[in-house]
Design a protein around this motif. Structure first.
Motif, PDB file in Angstrom:
ATOM      1  N   TYR A   1       2.127  -1.646   3.293  1.00 25.69           N
ATOM      2  CA  TYR A   1       3.479  -1.925   2.801  1.00 25.69           C
ATOM      3  C   TYR A   1       3.331  -2.692   1.488  1.00 25.69           C
ATOM      4  O   TYR A   1       3.057  -3.896   1.482  1.00 25.69           O
ATOM      5  CB  TYR A   1       4.235  -2.759   3.842  1.00 25.69           C
ATOM      6  CG  TYR A   1       5.646  -3.150   3.449  1.00 25.69           C
ATOM      7  CD1 TYR A   1       6.724  -2.338   3.778  1.00 25.69           C
ATOM      8  CD2 TYR A   1       5.896  -4.334   2.770  1.00 25.69           C
ATOM      9  CE1 TYR A   1       8.026  -2.701   3.436  1.00 25.69           C
ATOM     10  CE2 TYR A   1       7.179  -4.712   2.423  1.00 25.69           C
ATOM     11  CZ  TYR A   1       8.242  -3.886   2.749  1.00 25.69           C
ATOM     12  OH  TYR A   1       9.525  -4.254   2.410  1.00 25.69           O
TER      13      TYR A   1
ATOM     14  N   THR B   1      12.473   1.459  14.430  1.00 28.00           N
ATOM     15  CA  THR B   1      11.167   1.962  14.000  1.00 28.00           C
ATOM     16  C   THR B   1      11.327   3.412  13.563  1.00 28.00           C
ATOM     17  O   THR B   1      12.122   4.172  14.136  1.00 28.00           O
ATOM     18  CB  THR B   1      10.118   1.867  15.125  1.00 28.00           C
ATOM     19  OG1 THR B   1      10.617   2.484  16.320  1.00 28.00           O
ATOM     20  CG2 THR B   1       9.759   0.421  15.410  1.00 28.00           C
TER      21      THR B   1
ATOM     22  N   ASP C   1       7.737  -5.457   6.407  1.00 26.94           N
ATOM     23  CA  ASP C   1       6.344  -5.093   6.592  1.00 26.94           C
ATOM     24  C   ASP C   1       6.046  -4.890   8.080  1.00 26.94           C
ATOM     25  O   ASP C   1       6.164  -5.829   8.875  1.00 26.94           O
ATOM     26  CB  ASP C   1       5.447  -6.199   6.031  1.00 26.94           C
ATOM     27  CG  ASP C   1       3.977  -5.798   5.993  1.00 26.94           C
ATOM     28  OD1 ASP C   1       3.634  -4.725   6.529  1.00 26.94           O
ATOM     29  OD2 ASP C   1       3.173  -6.564   5.430  1.00 26.94           O
ATOM     30  N   PRO C   2       5.661  -3.678   8.479  1.00 32.09           N
ATOM     31  CA  PRO C   2       5.370  -3.427   9.900  1.00 32.09           C
ATOM     32  C   PRO C   2       4.231  -4.285  10.431  1.00 32.09           C
ATOM     33  O   PRO C   2       4.132  -4.518  11.640  1.00 32.09           O
ATOM     34  CB  PRO C   2       4.987  -1.940   9.922  1.00 32.09           C
ATOM     35  CG  PRO C   2       5.644  -1.355   8.712  1.00 32.09           C
ATOM     36  CD  PRO C   2       5.558  -2.435   7.682  1.00 32.09           C
TER      37      PRO C   2
ATOM     38  N   LEU D   1      12.585  -1.280  10.255  1.00 31.71           N
ATOM     39  CA  LEU D   1      13.812  -1.750   9.609  1.00 31.71           C
ATOM     40  C   LEU D   1      14.389  -2.881  10.448  1.00 31.71           C
ATOM     41  O   LEU D   1      14.492  -2.762  11.672  1.00 31.71           O
ATOM     42  CB  LEU D   1      14.841  -0.622   9.483  1.00 31.71           C
ATOM     43  CG  LEU D   1      14.383   0.668   8.788  1.00 31.71           C
ATOM     44  CD1 LEU D   1      15.497   1.709   8.811  1.00 31.71           C
ATOM     45  CD2 LEU D   1      13.969   0.374   7.347  1.00 31.71           C
ATOM     46  N   GLN D   2      14.778  -3.961   9.794  1.00 31.10           N
ATOM     47  CA  GLN D   2      15.399  -5.087  10.490  1.00 31.10           C
ATOM     48  C   GLN D   2      16.662  -5.477   9.745  1.00 31.10           C
ATOM     49  O   GLN D   2      16.621  -5.772   8.554  1.00 31.10           O
ATOM     50  CB  GLN D   2      14.437  -6.270  10.573  1.00 31.10           C
ATOM     51  CG  GLN D   2      14.941  -7.418  11.454  1.00 31.10           C
ATOM     52  CD  GLN D   2      13.869  -8.469  11.678  1.00 31.10           C
ATOM     53  OE1 GLN D   2      13.065  -8.754  10.791  1.00 31.10           O
ATOM     54  NE2 GLN D   2      13.832  -9.039  12.877  1.00 31.10           N
TER      55      GLN D   2
ATOM     56  N   SER E   1       7.271   1.715   1.661  1.00 26.87           N
ATOM     57  CA  SER E   1       8.076   0.927   2.597  1.00 26.87           C
ATOM     58  C   SER E   1       7.576   0.955   4.029  1.00 26.87           C
ATOM     59  O   SER E   1       8.309   0.606   4.958  1.00 26.87           O
ATOM     60  CB  SER E   1       9.528   1.414   2.558  1.00 26.87           C
ATOM     61  OG  SER E   1       9.582   2.811   2.834  1.00 26.87           O
ATOM     62  N   GLY E   2       6.339   1.358   4.233  1.00 32.48           N
ATOM     63  CA  GLY E   2       5.784   1.364   5.587  1.00 32.48           C
ATOM     64  C   GLY E   2       4.277   1.271   5.538  1.00 32.48           C
ATOM     65  O   GLY E   2       3.695   0.888   4.520  1.00 32.48           O
TER      66      GLY E   2
ATOM     67  N   GLU F   1       7.444   2.957   9.716  1.00 32.01           N
ATOM     68  CA  GLU F   1       8.295   1.937   9.085  1.00 32.01           C
ATOM     69  C   GLU F   1       9.000   1.096  10.139  1.00 32.01           C
ATOM     70  O   GLU F   1       9.209   1.531  11.283  1.00 32.01           O
ATOM     71  CB  GLU F   1       9.368   2.591   8.202  1.00 32.01           C
ATOM     72  CG  GLU F   1       8.837   3.285   6.966  1.00 32.01           C
ATOM     73  CD  GLU F   1       9.971   3.803   6.084  1.00 32.01           C
ATOM     74  OE1 GLU F   1      11.155   3.457   6.341  1.00 32.01           O
ATOM     75  OE2 GLU F   1       9.680   4.564   5.138  1.00 32.01           O
TER      76      GLU F   1
ATOM     77  N   SER G   1      17.188  -3.455   6.534  1.00 37.81           N
ATOM     78  CA  SER G   1      16.243  -3.501   5.419  1.00 37.81           C
ATOM     79  C   SER G   1      14.819  -3.267   5.914  1.00 37.81           C
ATOM     80  O   SER G   1      14.451  -3.693   7.015  1.00 37.81           O
ATOM     81  CB  SER G   1      16.307  -4.866   4.717  1.00 37.81           C
ATOM     82  OG  SER G   1      17.596  -5.093   4.194  1.00 37.81           O
ATOM     83  N   ALA G   2      14.021  -2.582   5.079  1.00 37.60           N
ATOM     84  CA  ALA G   2      12.626  -2.337   5.432  1.00 37.60           C
ATOM     85  C   ALA G   2      11.842  -3.642   5.355  1.00 37.60           C
ATOM     86  O   ALA G   2      12.011  -4.423   4.418  1.00 37.60           O
ATOM     87  CB  ALA G   2      12.022  -1.306   4.486  1.00 37.60           C
TER      88      ALA G   2
ATOM     89  N   HIS H   1       3.297   8.038   8.918  1.00 40.04           N
ATOM     90  CA  HIS H   1       3.981   7.030   8.120  1.00 40.04           C
ATOM     91  C   HIS H   1       4.893   6.263   9.075  1.00 40.04           C
ATOM     92  O   HIS H   1       5.811   6.816   9.661  1.00 40.04           O
ATOM     93  CB  HIS H   1       4.801   7.695   7.006  1.00 40.04           C
ATOM     94  CG  HIS H   1       5.587   6.714   6.184  1.00 40.04           C
ATOM     95  ND1 HIS H   1       5.098   6.146   5.027  1.00 40.04           N
ATOM     96  CD2 HIS H   1       6.850   6.206   6.357  1.00 40.04           C
ATOM     97  CE1 HIS H   1       6.013   5.345   4.512  1.00 40.04           C
ATOM     98  NE2 HIS H   1       7.081   5.360   5.312  1.00 40.04           N
TER      99      HIS H   1
END
Length: 217
Positions: free
Chosen positions: A96, A155, A207-208, A200-201, A111-112, A198, A204-205, A196
């Motif tokens: 990320y 996710t 860092d996994p 989202l929280q 973004s992932g 990702e 917003s994306a 890939h």
């Protein structure tokens, strides 16, 4: 007659001086006695000890410091584990970060996390949740799965072949197989076959890596 008077006056004056001398001697003696008495009284005064300097002897039975309060047994709070690994072998291909996309020939935020894999490797759900949506032929990412979890966390799994029976609204359990890694395709096909992933929280994306233990399952 005059001689007699002179003699009496002279005797009277001598007597007066003698009395004054006695009085002076008595006063001097009184002063000396008073000074000696005061000096002796001062020496007999015992100063009170300073409480701040006093120390009580410590015996072996004396506790060291305050005793710990006795509290009843409390439940142990166990922190939840990170997400389940979305692939069996978590070999990171791209993180990320801001990176160069070889397929699109440009720089942008990745973004992932990309996990290198072989086409056909199983893809697992990272946590319990509900399938939000699935795509089987997205132009940019081929197959795609989005799962909604607790606390407004989602996710996303891209470049996958979605399991045939998986559809929006399905309840998913942690570690459940939801598809397989697809052959290289879409906007990252030059990276080869990979997943890939990702997170989202609150829309917003993020860092996994902050949700993953980064250990192989």
């Amino acid at each position: 007659m005059k001689e007699h008077e002179k003699t009496e006056k002279k005797g009277t004056r001598s007597y007066f001086y003698a009395i004054l001398g006695c009085i002076a001697v008595l006063l001097a003696a009184a002063i000396v006695i008073t000074a000696i008495a005061l000096s002796g009284k001062k020496q007999n005064v015992i100063e009170a000890p300073d409480p701040s300097q006093s120390e009580e002897p410590v015996t072996p039975d004396d506790p060291v410091g305050p005793a710990d309060p006795v509290t009843p047994d409390e439940p142990v709070i166990v922190e939840p584990e990170g997400f389940y690994s979305p692939v069996a072998e978590m070999n990171v291909l791209n993180q990320y970060e801001f990176y160069y996309n070889k397929t699109l020939n440009c720089y942008h935020l990745h973004s992932g996390i990309d996990f290198s894999a072989t086409a056909g490797d199983t893809v697992f759900a990272a946590d319990d949740g509900v399938v939000e949506e699935t795509y089987s032929s997205d132009l940019l990412c081929g197959g795609k799965i989005v799962i909604r979890h607790a606390d407004n966390v989602y996710t996303v799994y891209e470049y996958v072949d979605v399991a045939a029976n998986l559809k929006a609204g399905d309840t998913i359990t942690r570690g459940q197989a939801i598809g397989t890694v697809a052959a290289a395709t879409g906007a990252e096909y030059k990276e080869g076959a990979h997943l890939h992933f990702e997170v989202l929280q609150n829309g917003s994306a993020v860092d996994p890596a902050s949700f993953l233990t980064m250990e192989e399952k």
